[in-house]
Design a protein around this motif. Structure first.
Motif, PDB file in Angstrom:
ATOM      1  N   UNK A  75      20.667   0.886 -10.131  1.00 40.54           N
ATOM      2  CA  UNK A  75      20.511   0.793  -8.675  1.00 40.54           C
ATOM      3  C   UNK A  75      19.594   1.906  -8.165  1.00 40.54           C
ATOM      4  N   UNK A  76      19.775   3.097  -8.716  1.00 40.51           N
ATOM      5  CA  UNK A  76      18.924   4.217  -8.305  1.00 40.51           C
ATOM      6  C   UNK A  76      17.479   3.995  -8.753  1.00 40.51           C
ATOM      7  N   UNK A  77      17.316   3.446  -9.940  1.00 43.21           N
ATOM      8  CA  UNK A  77      15.974   3.168 -10.444  1.00 43.21           C
ATOM      9  C   UNK A  77      15.284   2.139  -9.561  1.00 43.21           C
ATOM     10  N   UNK A  78      16.024   1.134  -9.103  1.00 42.53           N
ATOM     11  CA  UNK A  78      15.456   0.127  -8.198  1.00 42.53           C
ATOM     12  C   UNK A  78      14.978   0.784  -6.915  1.00 42.53           C
ATOM     13  N   UNK A  79      15.789   1.686  -6.370  1.00 39.17           N
ATOM     14  CA  UNK A  79      15.400   2.354  -5.139  1.00 39.17           C
ATOM     15  C   UNK A  79      14.182   3.258  -5.341  1.00 39.17           C
ATOM     16  N   UNK A  80      14.138   3.953  -6.471  1.00 37.88           N
ATOM     17  CA  UNK A  80      12.990   4.834  -6.693  1.00 37.88           C
ATOM     18  C   UNK A  80      11.704   4.018  -6.828  1.00 37.88           C
ATOM     19  N   UNK A  81      11.771   2.921  -7.572  1.00 38.42           N
ATOM     20  CA  UNK A  81      10.590   2.074  -7.704  1.00 38.42           C
ATOM     21  C   UNK A  81      10.193   1.486  -6.347  1.00 38.42           C
ATOM     22  N   UNK A  82      11.181   1.066  -5.548  1.00 37.55           N
ATOM     23  CA  UNK A  82      10.880   0.550  -4.213  1.00 37.55           C
ATOM     24  C   UNK A  82      10.230   1.593  -3.325  1.00 37.55           C
ATOM     25  N   UNK A  83      10.681   2.833  -3.454  1.00 40.19           N
ATOM     26  CA  UNK A  83      10.061   3.933  -2.705  1.00 40.19           C
ATOM     27  C   UNK A  83       8.620   4.157  -3.160  1.00 40.19           C
ATOM     28  N   UNK A  84       8.396   4.103  -4.461  1.00 41.40           N
ATOM     29  CA  UNK A  84       7.045   4.330  -4.975  1.00 41.40           C
ATOM     30  C   UNK A  84       6.109   3.165  -4.634  1.00 41.40           C
ATOM     31  N   UNK A  85       6.650   1.961  -4.459  1.00 44.34           N
ATOM     32  CA  UNK A  85       5.811   0.854  -3.990  1.00 44.34           C
ATOM     33  C   UNK A  85       5.348   1.138  -2.564  1.00 44.34           C
ATOM     34  N   UNK A  86       6.254   1.658  -1.751  1.00 48.30           N
ATOM     35  CA  UNK A  86       5.884   2.047  -0.388  1.00 48.30           C
ATOM     36  C   UNK A  86       4.885   3.198  -0.410  1.00 48.30           C
ATOM     37  N   UNK A  87       5.119   4.176  -1.261  1.00 51.19           N
ATOM     38  CA  UNK A  87       4.183   5.295  -1.398  1.00 51.19           C
ATOM     39  C   UNK A  87       2.810   4.812  -1.877  1.00 51.19           C
ATOM     40  N   UNK A  88       2.803   3.844  -2.748  1.00 48.42           N
ATOM     41  CA  UNK A  88       1.539   3.313  -3.256  1.00 48.42           C
ATOM     42  C   UNK A  88       0.761   2.610  -2.157  1.00 48.42           C
ATOM     43  N   UNK A  89       1.457   1.932  -1.246  1.00 42.78           N
ATOM     44  CA  UNK A  89       0.780   1.323  -0.099  1.00 42.78           C
ATOM     45  C   UNK A  89       0.152   2.410   0.772  1.00 42.78           C
ATOM     46  N   UNK A  90       0.881   3.496   0.961  1.00 49.26           N
ATOM     47  CA  UNK A  90       0.326   4.625   1.725  1.00 49.26           C
ATOM     48  C   UNK A  90      -0.917   5.183   1.041  1.00 49.26           C
ATOM     49  N   UNK A  91      -0.884   5.283  -0.291  1.00 45.40           N
ATOM     50  CA  UNK A  91      -2.048   5.756  -1.030  1.00 45.40           C
ATOM     51  C   UNK A  91      -3.228   4.795  -0.865  1.00 45.40           C
ATOM     52  N   UNK A  92      -2.956   3.489  -0.855  1.00 40.12           N
ATOM     53  CA  UNK A  92      -4.037   2.516  -0.679  1.00 40.12           C
ATOM     54  C   UNK A  92      -4.665   2.623   0.704  1.00 40.12           C
ATOM     55  N   UNK A  93      -3.858   2.908   1.700  1.00 43.35           N
ATOM     56  CA  UNK A  93      -4.408   3.158   3.037  1.00 43.35           C
ATOM     57  C   UNK A  93      -5.356   4.349   2.997  1.00 43.35           C
ATOM     58  N   UNK A  94      -4.986   5.363   2.226  1.00 41.22           N
ATOM     59  CA  UNK A  94      -5.793   6.578   2.157  1.00 41.22           C
ATOM     60  C   UNK A  94      -7.057   6.416   1.320  1.00 41.22           C
ATOM     61  N   UNK A  95      -6.958   5.738   0.151  1.00 43.16           N
ATOM     62  CA  UNK A  95      -8.121   5.713  -0.751  1.00 43.16           C
ATOM     63  C   UNK A  95      -8.839   4.372  -0.810  1.00 43.16           C
TER      64      UNK A  95
END
Length: 480
Positions: A290-310
């Motif tokens: 469950x924690x791994x699912x949440x961390x991956x979900x957070x990193x998917x959101x972080x990756x979208x933020x990175x795509x906005x930036x780069x």
């Protein structure tokens, strides 16, 4: 006796010039005219899995079996289901229980089972390659297997059958690969700097094994990233900064997209503190599912933020239970035909990401699925509202003629043609690239011709759309 029932008489392998076009004569004439507009158009392939070293080294293909069977799990899975061992097909056995067979043995097993591919997308693509590249006009069989093998092998020795010559012959303008974030991308740089090679071969950032704590090798991958970045493996802010730096490395080498092969398109904002706690547990190997699912979900959101930036286009390929057969994975590794589709939910899973970035024009988010039920219910409506969202072309188990037509019918009435990605071949099988793109162009012509025949679209508009879908649309979506 009908010819098709006599296994000793080779059956014709004929490429119908009107294949995949409508049966109705009036509609077929319209489709012919539309297809003619794009039949020879350059190929834009913004997502795939061809190894860049294939083009850099430009070595002859080794043999017919390696070329058409060994690395194409569309082919190996059906042969395996019919009782052919992976060893026979040339797939090495990590346990050493079986010795890999000779390529000719694999080819004989394939030809004697050609009937398995009747009606499949694989059979369609193979027939296209056999006919257009090797002039083969008879169906493979046990009786002609050796003759076909020798014929193809002889042609593979010719200079015009080397990868670079075929790249040019296929009319490929852009070809994207899929690459590990720590790849130095030297092959891509060498191709870009080579004055004798005129095509564009672009890397794609694929960070799954670095952001999913349950991915095989996650801790080793994160340790390698930390060593490169010069920081502790459990330092979450430094980990994020290193991922951003590796993305910049890809951008500098021509990348236009980052791809995510997640099980589900789940996103969540944990906040930096909680994300750091889960990251430390992941690195220590104590994180639960469950924690791994949440961390991956957070990193998917972080990756979208990175795509906005780069500016890297974000593509999500969810909905696959990878390596479904554990025993097969243990013996033969991944990509051996036992990845199986599962349902995928987008509306609720992606809402945190879309709440934050869905209407930001700096983000291009391309959503793929192999769950057909989501096309009209979820993906097309999302793409019909959010500025960032585009509909990924039919992928994997759905990149087949009937499934492509179902896709067009499912998404067009809601989102039109402008919200699509353009065709994506997503293949490792280099020789199938033109067959796949030609298939898509014929099907788009057929679909548009039906709209014209039904009085729902004029032919001039249909002509503009069919041209845009193979060129302008993928270039726009993938910022080419």
């Amino acid at each position: 006796m009908p010819r098709g029932l006599n296994r000793h008489v080779p059956m014709t392998l004929r490429l119908d010039p009107d294949r995949l076009l409508p049966v109705d004569p009036t509609t077929r004439e319209v489709a012919r005219r539309l297809y003619a507009l794009v039949a020879g158009a350059p190929i834009v392939s913004p997502h795939g899995h061809v190894d860049p070293h294939l083009l850099l080294d430009d070595e002859p293909f080794p043999d017919p079996a390696t070329l058409f069977i060994r690395y194409d799990h569309y082919v190996t899975r059906l042969l395996h289901a019919d009782g052919v061992s992976f060893a026979t097909l040339g797939v090495p056995d990590a346990s050493g229980a079986e010795q890999v067979g000779e390529p000719r043995e694999a080819w004989r097993a394939f030809c004697s089972r050609w009937r398995l591919f009747a009606g499949t997308a694989s059979g369609y693509w193979l027939a296209h390659a056999f006919g257009t590249l090797f002039g083969i006009d008879e169906q493979p069989s046990a009786e002609n297997a050796d003759a076909l093998y020798d014929r193809i092998a002889a042609q593979l020795e010719r200079p015009e059958m080397r990868p670079r010559a075929l790249f040019s012959r296929f009319g490929i303008d852009v070809l994207a690969t899929t690459d590990d974030p720590m790849d130095d991308l030297a092959a891509h740089r060498a191709l870009a700097d080579d004055p004798t090679f005129s095509g564009r071969v672009l890397p794609t950032f694929r960070p799954d094994a670095y952001i999913d704590p349950l991915a095989p090798g996650f801790r080793d991958k994160v340790a390698a990233l930390a060593a490169w970045g010069g920081h502790a493996a459990d330092d979450y802010p430094a980990y994020v900064a290193s991922l951003e730096a590796r993305r910049r490395h890809f951008v500098e080498h021509g990348a236009v997209s980052a791809d995510f092969g997640v099980r589900e398109p789940y996103s969540i904002d944990l906040g930096a503190e909680r994300a750091g706690e889960l990251f430390a547990k992941a690195v220590a190997g104590t994180i639960d599912a469950a924690e791994a699912r949440d961390f991956l979900g957070h990193m998917l959101l972080e990756s979208a933020r990175m795509s906005v930036d780069d500016g890297l286009v974000m593509t999500i390929h969810p909905g696959v239970h990878r390596n479904h057969s554990q025993s097969t994975f243990d013996r033969f590794g991944p990509d051996t035909g036992h990845d199986i589709p599962i349902p995928a939910e987008f509306v609720q899973n992606l809402r945190p990401l879309l709440e934050r970035h869905g209407n930001d024009p700096r983000l291009h988010l391309v959503l793929f699925t192999i769950d057909e039920t989501t096309y009209s219910r979820e993906i097309a409506p999302l793409a019909g509202f959010y500025r960032s969202v585009f509909i990924g072309a039919p992928w994997w188990f759905l990149d087949a003629p009937d499934a492509v037509q179902r896709f067009r019918a499912a998404v067009t009435e809601t989102a039109g043609f402008s919200r699509g990605s353009g065709f994506i071949d997503d293949t490792r099988a280099f020789l199938s690239i033109p067959a796949r793109h030609d298939m898509s162009r014929r099907l788009d012509a057929a679909f548009l011709a039906r709209l014209v025949a039904e009085g729902r679209l004029d032919e001039e508009s249909a002509a503009e759309i069919v041209v845009d879908m193979v060129g302008a649309q993928p270039r726009k979506v993938f910022r080419l």
